[in-house]
Each structure stands twice: as structure tokens, then as C-alpha cells.
Design a protein around this motif. Structure first.
Motif, PDB file in Angstrom:
ATOM      1  N   ALA A  18       0.818  -1.207   0.000  1.00  0.00           N
ATOM      2  CA  ALA A  18       0.000   0.000   0.000  1.00  0.00           C
ATOM      3  C   ALA A  18       0.855   1.262   0.000  1.00  0.00           C
ATOM      4  N   VAL A  19       1.934   1.248   0.750  1.00  0.00           N
ATOM      5  CA  VAL A  19       2.815   2.414   0.808  1.00  0.00           C
ATOM      6  C   VAL A  19       3.436   2.690  -0.559  1.00  0.00           C
ATOM      7  N   VAL A  20       3.906   1.649  -1.229  1.00  0.00           N
ATOM      8  CA  VAL A  20       4.508   1.822  -2.554  1.00  0.00           C
ATOM      9  C   VAL A  20       3.464   2.343  -3.545  1.00  0.00           C
ATOM     10  N   HIS A  21       2.276   1.759  -3.532  1.00  0.00           N
ATOM     11  CA  HIS A  21       1.209   2.226  -4.424  1.00  0.00           C
ATOM     12  C   HIS A  21       0.896   3.703  -4.173  1.00  0.00           C
ATOM     13  N   ASN A  22       0.762   4.064  -2.907  1.00  0.00           N
ATOM     14  CA  ASN A  22       0.409   5.448  -2.579  1.00  0.00           C
ATOM     15  C   ASN A  22       1.508   6.428  -2.973  1.00  0.00           C
ATOM     16  N   ALA A  23       2.762   6.004  -2.812  1.00  0.00           N
ATOM     17  CA  ALA A  23       3.869   6.883  -3.202  1.00  0.00           C
ATOM     18  C   ALA A  23       3.872   7.117  -4.709  1.00  0.00           C
ATOM     19  N   LEU A  24       3.633   6.071  -5.493  1.00  0.00           N
ATOM     20  CA  LEU A  24       3.613   6.227  -6.950  1.00  0.00           C
ATOM     21  C   LEU A  24       2.401   7.025  -7.408  1.00  0.00           C
ATOM     22  N   LYS A  25       1.276   6.834  -6.755  1.00  0.00           N
ATOM     23  CA  LYS A  25       0.109   7.661  -7.085  1.00  0.00           C
ATOM     24  C   LYS A  25       0.419   9.128  -6.839  1.00  0.00           C
ATOM     25  N   LEU A  34       3.270  10.548  -6.758  1.00  0.00           N
ATOM     26  CA  LEU A  34       4.292  11.024  -7.707  1.00  0.00           C
ATOM     27  C   LEU A  34       3.647  11.439  -9.031  1.00  0.00           C
ATOM     28  N   PHE A  35       2.769  10.609  -9.581  1.00  0.00           N
ATOM     29  CA  PHE A  35       2.165  10.916 -10.876  1.00  0.00           C
ATOM     30  C   PHE A  35       1.094  11.994 -10.768  1.00  0.00           C
ATOM     31  N   ASP A  36       0.696  12.337  -9.563  1.00  0.00           N
ATOM     32  CA  ASP A  36      -0.185  13.489  -9.379  1.00  0.00           C
ATOM     33  C   ASP A  36       0.574  14.809  -9.495  1.00  0.00           C
ATOM     34  N   LEU A  37       1.901  14.750  -9.405  1.00  0.00           N
ATOM     35  CA  LEU A  37       2.727  15.956  -9.500  1.00  0.00           C
ATOM     36  C   LEU A  37       2.927  16.358 -10.963  1.00  0.00           C
ATOM     37  N   PRO A  38       3.301  17.620 -11.203  1.00  0.00           N
ATOM     38  CA  PRO A  38       3.702  18.004 -12.570  1.00  0.00           C
ATOM     39  C   PRO A  38       4.872  17.153 -13.040  1.00  0.00           C
ATOM     40  N   ALA A  39       4.955  16.930 -14.339  1.00  0.00           N
ATOM     41  CA  ALA A  39       5.951  16.007 -14.894  1.00  0.00           C
ATOM     42  C   ALA A  39       7.377  16.371 -14.498  1.00  0.00           C
ATOM     43  N   ASP A  40       7.696  17.668 -14.415  1.00  0.00           N
ATOM     44  CA  ASP A  40       9.077  18.058 -14.120  1.00  0.00           C
ATOM     45  C   ASP A  40       9.474  17.797 -12.669  1.00  0.00           C
ATOM     46  N   ARG A  41       8.524  17.423 -11.823  1.00  0.00           N
ATOM     47  CA  ARG A  41       8.830  17.127 -10.426  1.00  0.00           C
ATOM     48  C   ARG A  41       8.826  15.626 -10.131  1.00  0.00           C
ATOM     49  N   ARG A  42       8.609  14.813 -11.145  1.00  0.00           N
ATOM     50  CA  ARG A  42       8.536  13.356 -10.940  1.00  0.00           C
ATOM     51  C   ARG A  42       9.933  12.743 -11.001  1.00  0.00           C
TER      52      ARG A  42
END
Length: 279
Positions: free
Chosen positions: A57-64, A66-74
Motif C-alpha cells: 500500500a505504501v509503494v502504491h500510494n507513493a507512486l500515485k 508522484l504521478f499526481d505531480l507536474p511532470a518536471d517534479r517526478r
């Protein structure tokens, strides 16, 4: 009356059964567990947290996040920071064990982001999708939906202890139903499904055909018919133990409702909540 005016509308259409991959999987694993999870009120007490579920769950939430951020911050660094922010120790033996697996998860996430083109904008992150068939409404939440060369791609993150194969992607009823539901919800073709296994940095891919998707739908409809009939019969006063028998086996070891199931307790030994972590 419509009949007196010469109209014949026939019998009322059968109500479609709403199902998710989780419901179908639970029914297939154990009808008793299905009843306890989805029908019994109040719901029987569940067991405590499992460390491997916390890790996933932690890994899933972290990746979610991350992709919610603007592309230049990923960036990999941002992904690691998000994982630390999401981290929980639930189910681990102690703080030392939790810290060791947190470090392992940091490596998974960093490596994954370094090897992924995060500039591509997904069309769905934890996106709820739904589609009717002739007998069911299949719905669920997809980890990520990409758009590549005009077609949708279903991406499912995995953190389990075993590497995954093409057969896992091909045989996954969940991924097939997600593909069908995504293309109806987002109005684009979808045949490709992917399992991204972060611990091994591997991707298992399958390209569905209309025939292979149809086979998954048929099996889902058959299971939905069974669980719907059992549920309706229970509501009408049927015997719950006859309609929802336990299906015992190794899976009883980690069942959330183990404490309420004597057959499950006899079928397999209890485990500590951290014993399903990869060694």
C-alpha cells in the motif's frame, strides 16, 4: 394497461449484478469469506494489519502521489520523499524490521522511477472504471492507465515476493475486466495489460484479443450468477453454511476472518503478521 392496448413488453429485464475483481476473487477463494466480507452485518471482526499489505500500500500510494505531480517534479528523489511520507509500520515485527523493509522499498521506488518515462501523462491514476456486459457491471480502480499510440494500457503495480510472468498477465481476470471497463469509460481501444513488479524491475505484458477478453467476461458472469443466487437465497432465509461453505486450504493462514472460522483454523497454522514478507 399496456397489454390491453396491444403492446407486449415481455418480462422485466434482469438486473445487472455489480462486481469488482476483488469480489470475484473472494468468491472464488472462499464463499464463506465472501459472505463475511460483503453480506454479514455487522461485519465479523477482521484480523490485524499484515506487513506485506502495508508495504504494498505504501509503494502504491507513493507512486500515485508522484504521478499526481507536474511532470518536471517526478524525480527519483521526489518518489523516495513521498514513500517516506507515506510510510507506516503496521504489521511489522518491530521498528528495526520496518526500517529494513522501508529501505528496501526506497530502492524499489527509486529504481522504478529511474527506469520509467515519467514525462508521459497518464490518463488515469487510481481511476475508477466501469462497464456493463450482458449480465454484470464490471468495475474497479486501476493503478494507472497510460495512453500509448492511441490505445489505453492498463498498468498494475506489484510488490509481492515472487516474480511475475506473461501467464500471470494473461490469466488475470482483474486486468482483463479493467481493460474492458477502461475502454468504455475513456472511449478508446484497450488490449494491453502490464504487471509492473518493482522488486525484480520486471514487466509482464499481455495483448488481449476480443476472444480472450470474452473468455474472461464469461467466467466473471458465471461467478456473478453463482454469488448473486447464493446472496438472494440467503436474504430469503436460506442456510448460510450451505450457501456459503468454507473453502479451506493454505489461504486460511492469512484470511482476515480466520478468528471467526473454526474450519479455517484447523486447516492451516496461524502466522505472524510479518511472515509473508519476502525474506
Amino acid at each position: 394497461m399496456p397489454e390491453q392496448l396491444g403492446f407486449d413488453f415481455g418480462s422485466a429485464p434482469k438486473k445487472l449484478v455489480k462486481v469488482t475483481p476483488a469480489k470475484l476473487s473472494t468468491w472464488a477463494d472462499c464463499p464463506r469469506r465472501f459472505r463475511m466480507a460483503y453480506l454479514d452485518r455487522p461485519t465479523p471482526p477482521r484480523g490485524g494489519a499484515w506487513a506485506h499489505n502495508t508495504l504494498g500500500a505504501v509503494v502504491h500510494n507513493a507512486l500515485k502521489a508522484l504521478f499526481d505531480l507536474p511532470a518536471d517534479r517526478r524525480t527519483p528523489e521526489q518518489a523516495v520523499a513521498l514513500l517516506h511520507r507515506q510510510w507506516k509500520d503496521d504489521g511489522f515485527r518491530d521498528a528495526e524490521q520496518a526500517a529494513g523493509y522501508r529501505d528496501r522499498a526506497v530502492g524499489w521506488v527509486r529504481d522504478y522511477v529511474e527506469g520509467t518515462d515519467t514525462s508521459i501523462e497518464p490518463v488515469g491514476i487510481e481511476r475508477w472504471v466501469s462497464t456493463p456486459t450482458t449480465r454484470i457491471v464490471a468495475e474497479g480502480r486501476v493503478d494507472r492507465i497510460d495512453l500509448r499510440d492511441g490505445e489505453l494500457v492498463i498498468v498494475d503495480y506489484k510488490t509481492g515476493r515472487h516474480a511475475l510472468t506473461v501467464d500471470d498477465a494473461r490469466g488475470s481476470q482483474a486486468l482483463a475486466l479493467y481493460a474492458l471497463a477502461a475502454r468504455r469509460t475513456l472511449r478508446r481501444p484497450c488490449h494491453r495489460v502490464e504487471l509492473h513488479h518493482l522488486p525484480t524491475r520486471s514487466v509482464a505484458v499481455w495483448e488481449h484479443t476480443e476472444e480472450s477478453l470474452g473468455r474472461h467476461v464469461t467466467r466473471a458472469e458465471e461467478a456473478a450468477d453463482e454469488l448473486s443466487l447464493a446472496s438472494d437465497t440467503l436474504a430469503a432465509g436460506g442456510d448460510r453454511d450451505v450457501l456459503f461453505p468454507p473453502r479451506t486450504g493454505r489461504q486460511c493462514t492469512w484470511c482476515d476472518f480466520r478468528r471467526s472460522c473454526p474450519e479455517g483454523q484447523r486447516a492451516s497454522p496461524a502466522l505472524e503478521p510479518w511472515e509473508l514478507l519476502a525474506p
